[in-house]
Motif scaffolding. Structure first.
Motif, PDB file in Angstrom:
ATOM      1  N   THR B  46       0.829  -1.197   0.000  1.00 32.33           N
ATOM      2  CA  THR B  46       0.000   0.000   0.000  1.00 32.33           C
ATOM      3  C   THR B  46       0.870   1.257   0.000  1.00 32.33           C
ATOM      4  N   GLU B  86      -7.591   0.380  -0.635  1.00 31.72           N
ATOM      5  CA  GLU B  86      -7.703  -0.906   0.043  1.00 31.72           C
ATOM      6  C   GLU B  86      -9.107  -1.151   0.602  1.00 31.72           C
ATOM      7  N   ASP B 162      -5.743  -1.762  -5.022  1.00 28.08           N
ATOM      8  CA  ASP B 162      -5.119  -2.268  -3.803  1.00 28.08           C
ATOM      9  C   ASP B 162      -6.009  -3.367  -3.232  1.00 28.08           C
ATOM     10  N   GLU B 163      -5.552  -4.587  -3.305  1.00 31.44           N
ATOM     11  CA  GLU B 163      -6.298  -5.754  -2.822  1.00 31.44           C
ATOM     12  C   GLU B 163      -7.750  -5.728  -3.300  1.00 31.44           C
TER      13      GLU B 163
HETATM   14 MG    MG Z   1      -2.089  -2.767   2.102  1.00 32.02          MG
END
Ligand code: MG
Ligand code: ATP
Lengths: 322, 251
Positions: B46, B86, B162-163
């Protein structure tokens, strides 16, 4: 500036549907109108069959009813409107995890703060203007006088002063919302500063004055008087730190043409005493403006200072969505 | 045809006090590529993305996205990229359309243009039926898909995810992965995504970077990694898991 209008628009929509803003505003408008109409009604009684004095219309705003005058009330509780509008401006987006999304759009970060500030300021202007309009309407009906041009001018300056004053609190609240991540903390911090600057400075000032220049109880009149004056001066100096005091002085000077100084305690020599009693004429509008100008300037300056800190903190802050 | 470098990082470092979150990271991502950024929790994935987006300042090193420095030219970069954070958040009291329109306006897309795009995107992420519900009532999967729609509304060249599959059920995960693959194939977008899930990275990525404790320990195609990391010959069977565990133990 890019994005500022979009943010402004969204914030305005949010404010209009924000229950807590509508509640506090309704409360302040209600109490303000009640105070002014009580004053209006008692004036109606007292003035029956008498010649109406000059500037009677402004008395609606400045005379003390049971407890407060309207302008004192706004001076105390107006800042709450600014605080309610601003205390969670930025950290609400942080806890809602919308801030990283917002900050990754092609807008400058200061557009976020500026858009939110301008939206808040517009709301403040709407509230204050409608309050003064409601009271003026009531006043015209109750005392049957239409305000003259000078009175309107004074009311207008009062509005500008008040909008700027409440906007200062908005700016301070937005600053807290940038500095503190939790909305509860920023709300408490804003309230603490508000209470501190509005209520306790007076108290602290008199404690300080008693410590530095205690009043002496002596038989010597001149000496006692001297110490009394010193004590009052220290208190006065301390109160200058309080925007609430400054605002109160400025607005009462503007709305009460018979006041010639914002100070509540004046040291008078024999000449001044004579001049006060012999020349009981109202101060011309332009002179009143000159008296409040320094206040206006320092108010704008501290608001800009809030902004400066806000930018400095926010521009370089890491924005993480966790 | 020579492909352009879209993302370039050189000796990129981010320190938080004594802790180094990203340690001298050098990496290039080419146009049209799907780059999978693999690493365990706390690896610095991140943090790397935030530096690419100009949402945090690097301690040292350089970053270029589409040739621009995100710290110097934030607007240029942000016009070209889309970012799915995220844990993406929305304005809960607004519906999906309103959320999308707000993002479109911030990108100076006129409402007339965005209206059509919004409808098409909502179809694409399968939210057309729920488009008029408050986002506050959305499930995790729906939110994640709305997040993708928000990324796409500005028609970015580079997408940072992000993810993107975190918290999704197997079905939702599959749909998300197909969606991402479609973006690359049909719209020629460059995709930089992070994950700690091996199979997803393996399935999607053209190239993979493995990051452990702030250091990029390996980068390349899956075959490259197998040959270098495990010393395997071409054609021998391997899984990304074996490679990953090897680096993980070394790291
Ligand atoms: Mg992360
Ligand atoms: N603001 C901060 N202050 C101090 N340390 C931080 C801060 N933000 C992140 N870190 C540290 O930096 C390291 C990298 O964090 P990062 O969020 O980039 O990891 P990640 O790879 O995204 O992990 P995850 O899979 O959990 O999302 C972590 O060890 C974290 O504790």
């Amino acid at each position: 500036m890019r994005g500022i209008f979009t943010i402004y628009q969204k914030e305005m929509e949010d404010h209009f549907s924000s229950t807590r803003f509508l509640l506090i505003t309704a409360l302040i408008v209600m109490v303000g109108v009640i105070i002014a109409s009580m004053v209006g009604m008692s004036m109606q009684e007292e003035l029956r069959g008498m010649a109406k004095p000059d500037f009677i219309f402004l008395l609606l705003f400045t005379s003390t009813g049971k407890l407060f005058s309207f302008i004192q009330f706004i001076g105390f509780f107006g800042p709450l409107i600014g605080i309610i509008l601003g205390f969670d401006a930025v950290n609400r987006e942080r806890t809602g995890r919308t801030l990283s999304k917002l900050a990754s759009q092609p807008i400058y970060r200061d557009a976020i703060i500026n858009g939110k500030f301008l939206a808040g300021m517009t709301m403040i202007a709407i509230v204050m203007v409608s309050l003064v309009l409601i009271i003026s309407g009531l006043g015209i009906r109750l005392i049957g006088v239409v305000p003259g041009a000078e009175e309107l001018g004074r009311l207008l300056i009062y509005l500008v002063l008040s909008i700027l004053y409440i906007s200062f609190w908005l700016g301070a609240a937005i600053l807290f919302s940038v500095v503190f991540r939790s909305t509860a903390t920023s709300a408490l911090a804003s309230l603490a500063v508000w209470i501190g600057l509005s209520f306790f400075i007076g108290l602290g000032g008199s404690l300080l004055a008693d410590a530095i220049a205690p009043m002496q109880q002596t038989a010597d009149m001149a000496q006692a008087q001297d110490s009394f004056v010193k004590n009052a001066e220290v208190q006065r100096a301390a109160s200058l730190l309080s925007p609430a005091t400054l605002y109160g002085d400025a607005t009462s000077t503007i709305l009460d043409p018979l006041r010639k100084t914002p100070r509540s305690f004046v040291l008078m020599g024999p000449m001044e005493r004579i001049s006060l009693s012999r020349f009981q004429n109202p101060l011309p509008l332009i002179q009143s403006v000159v008296i409040v100008a320094p206040f206006l300037i320092s108010l704008v300056a501290i608001t800009f200072a809030c902004f400066g800190i806000c930018y400095a903190v926010f521009m370089r802050q890491e924005i993480r969505s966790t | 045809m020579e492909k352009e470098t879209v993302i370039r990082m050189e000796e990129l470092t981010k320190r938080y006090g004594a802790q180094t979150a990203v340690n001298r990271l050098s990496l290039e991502v080419l146009e049209g590529e799907i780059f999978g950024f693999l690493g365990p929790n706390g690896a610095g994935k991140t943090t790397t993305m935030l530096m690419l987006l100009g949402l945090t300042e690097p301690t040292s090193g350089t970053v270029r996205v589409c040739g621009y420095d995100p710290a110097r030219d934030p607007l240029k970069v942000k016009e070209l990229i889309g970012y799915l954070p995220e844990n993406v958040g929305f304005y809960e009291d607004m519906d999906a359309r309103q959320n999308l329109r707000y993002i479109a306006r911030l990108n100076r897309i006129p409402d007339k243009v965005s209206a059509g795009r919004i409808d098409r995107l909502l179809e694409e992420v399968e939210l057309a039926k729920e488009a008029d519900k408050r986002v506050g009532s959305y499930s995790k999967g729906m939110r994640q898909r709305l997040g993708i729609a928000e990324v796409l509304i500005k028609e970015p060249k580079v997408v940072f995810l992000d993810e993107p599959t975190i918290g999704l059920d197997p079905d939702g995960t599959n749909r998300m992965l197909d969606l991402i693959q479609g973006l690359s194939r049909e719209r020629r977008m460059t995709i930089f995504f992070s994950s700690h899930l091996l199979d997803q990275v393996q399935r999607l990525s053209d190239r993979i970077g493995i990051m452990i404790k702030g250091k990029l320990v390996a980068v390349g195609t899956l075959d490259d990694l197998a040959q270098r990391g495990l010393g395997l010959e071409e054609g021998e069977a391997y899984t990304l898991e074996e490679i990953y565990m090897k680096y993980f133990k070394e790291g």
